[in-house]
Design an enzyme around this catalytic site. Structure first.
Site, PDB file in Angstrom:
ATOM      1  NE  ARG A 167     -28.525  -3.102  46.068  1.00  0.00           N
ATOM      2  CZ  ARG A 167     -27.401  -2.719  46.648  1.00  0.00           C
ATOM      3  NH1 ARG A 167     -26.408  -3.556  46.784  1.00  0.00           N
ATOM      4  NH2 ARG A 167     -27.266  -1.491  47.104  1.00  0.00           N
ATOM      5  N   PRO A 183     -22.428   0.738  53.449  1.00  0.00           N
ATOM      6  CG  PRO A 183     -21.589   0.553  55.590  1.00  0.00           C
ATOM      7  CD  PRO A 183     -22.728   0.144  54.738  1.00  0.00           C
ATOM      8  CD  GLU A 184     -21.073   0.907  47.241  1.00  0.00           C
ATOM      9  OE1 GLU A 184     -20.194   1.001  46.384  1.00  0.00           O
ATOM     10  OE2 GLU A 184     -22.275   1.050  46.998  1.00  0.00           O
ATOM     11  CE  LYS A 211     -19.486  -4.353  50.566  1.00  0.00           C
ATOM     12  NZ  LYS A 211     -20.790  -3.732  50.240  1.00  0.00           N
TER      13      LYS A 211
END
Ligand SMILES: [Zn+2]
Length: 289
Positions: A279, A2-3, A69
């Site tokens: 990433r 989730p961002e 976040k």
């Protein structure tokens, strides 16, 4: 994972079901108990599980908000104010249900790690399949200094100037731009999905060294990130892998992504990928120069 837009969606759904409710009972999972006994900080940070259960019982949730976040729940009990900072990690999710069986996905039922019973009889459940999420009970944000080091909210007036100033520092200027925009000390809440999309739309390769970009390019990139975050919030976030919102629904942003997870660009060119800051970074060698 989730961002920011997904976390914002969770906050908006939690507000009407959690605010002004009092927690009458708290139950943490066996997994949390056994992990903590083995010395692992599993989901519940710092506090022993039974202390967390005891302290959270009787708390009234007065406000639900978001910072980067993190989901912030402001709590009161016996005239004192507390803050529960929760992070969804890789696969955390909150559910508002009448019973655990009502959680819309069996995986999330099985991995319900914190069950808060509210004074209206409903359950507020924190589920987390991979257990990278966190529940951190504090008196205030200052009790956990990393919370104070986060960049301003990307929608704040000073956020772009803050970003540009940070990019001129030596420790960031020589890094690839994608690693820089994904660093929460520089921009709050821009994860891999939105970084990939913004760089594509601005035609910048992810590996571009930050100091080679002009201030105008940096400003345009920042504006693009803000625009995409807004767009994603409006359509309920991106649903990729395990993420679900409070009602167990999927978001709509994944259908609008132009580069993240793509094998081929809209221009017909095969995308390329490389690893930046741990990433995977996908880009179009034709459109992004
Ligand atoms: Zn292309």
């Amino acid at each position: 994972m989730p961002e920011l837009p997904e976390v914002e969606g969770v906050v908006r759904q939690l507000r009407p079901v959690a605010e002004q409710k009092t927690i009458t009972h708290v139950q943490l999972s066996e997994t949390i108990y056994t992990s903590k006994e083995a010395g692992k900080e599993c989901i519940v940070k710092v506090l022993a599980p039974h202390d967390f259960e005891r302290m959270m019982t009787g708390m009234t949730i007065t406000d639900v908000s978001r910072r980067a976040k993190y989901i912030y729940m402001t709590l009161t009990k016996d005239g004192r104010t507390y803050l529960l900072a929760s992070h969804l990690g890789m696969s955390g999710a909150w559910f508002d249900v009448a019973s655990i069986e009502d959680i819309p996905d069996a995986k999330y039922q099985k991995h319900a790690h914190a069950i808060f019973t509210l004074n209206n009889g409903r359950l507020l459940v924190f589920s987390d399949i991979r257990r990278f999420g966190e529940l951190r009970l504090l008196q205030e944000a200052a009790d956990y200094p990393p919370l104070l080091l986060m960049a301003p909210e990307p929608f704040d007036d000073d956020a772009c100037a803050y970003f540009i100033e940070k990019t001129t520092l030596k420790k960031y200027a020589n890094k690839p731009i994608k690693a820089v925009i994904m660093d929460g000390h520089i921009i709050s809440g821009c994860g891999n999905i939105y970084a990939t999309e913004a760089l594509y739309l601005e035609r910048i390769r992810p590996q571009t060294i930050t100091h080679t970009l002009s201030d105008a390019q940096k400003r345009a990139l920042f504006a693009q990130i803000v625009r995409i975050l807004h767009e994603s919030i409006e359509v309920g976030g991106s649903t990729i892998s395990d993420y679900r919102n409070v009602n167990g629904e999927a978001g709509g942003m994944q259908h609008r992504l132009k580069m993240y997870g793509k094998k081929q660009c809209a221009c017909g060119t095969a995308t390329e990928s490389l690893v930046i800051g741990g990433r995977t970074s996908v880009y179009c060698p034709n459109c992004q120069q």
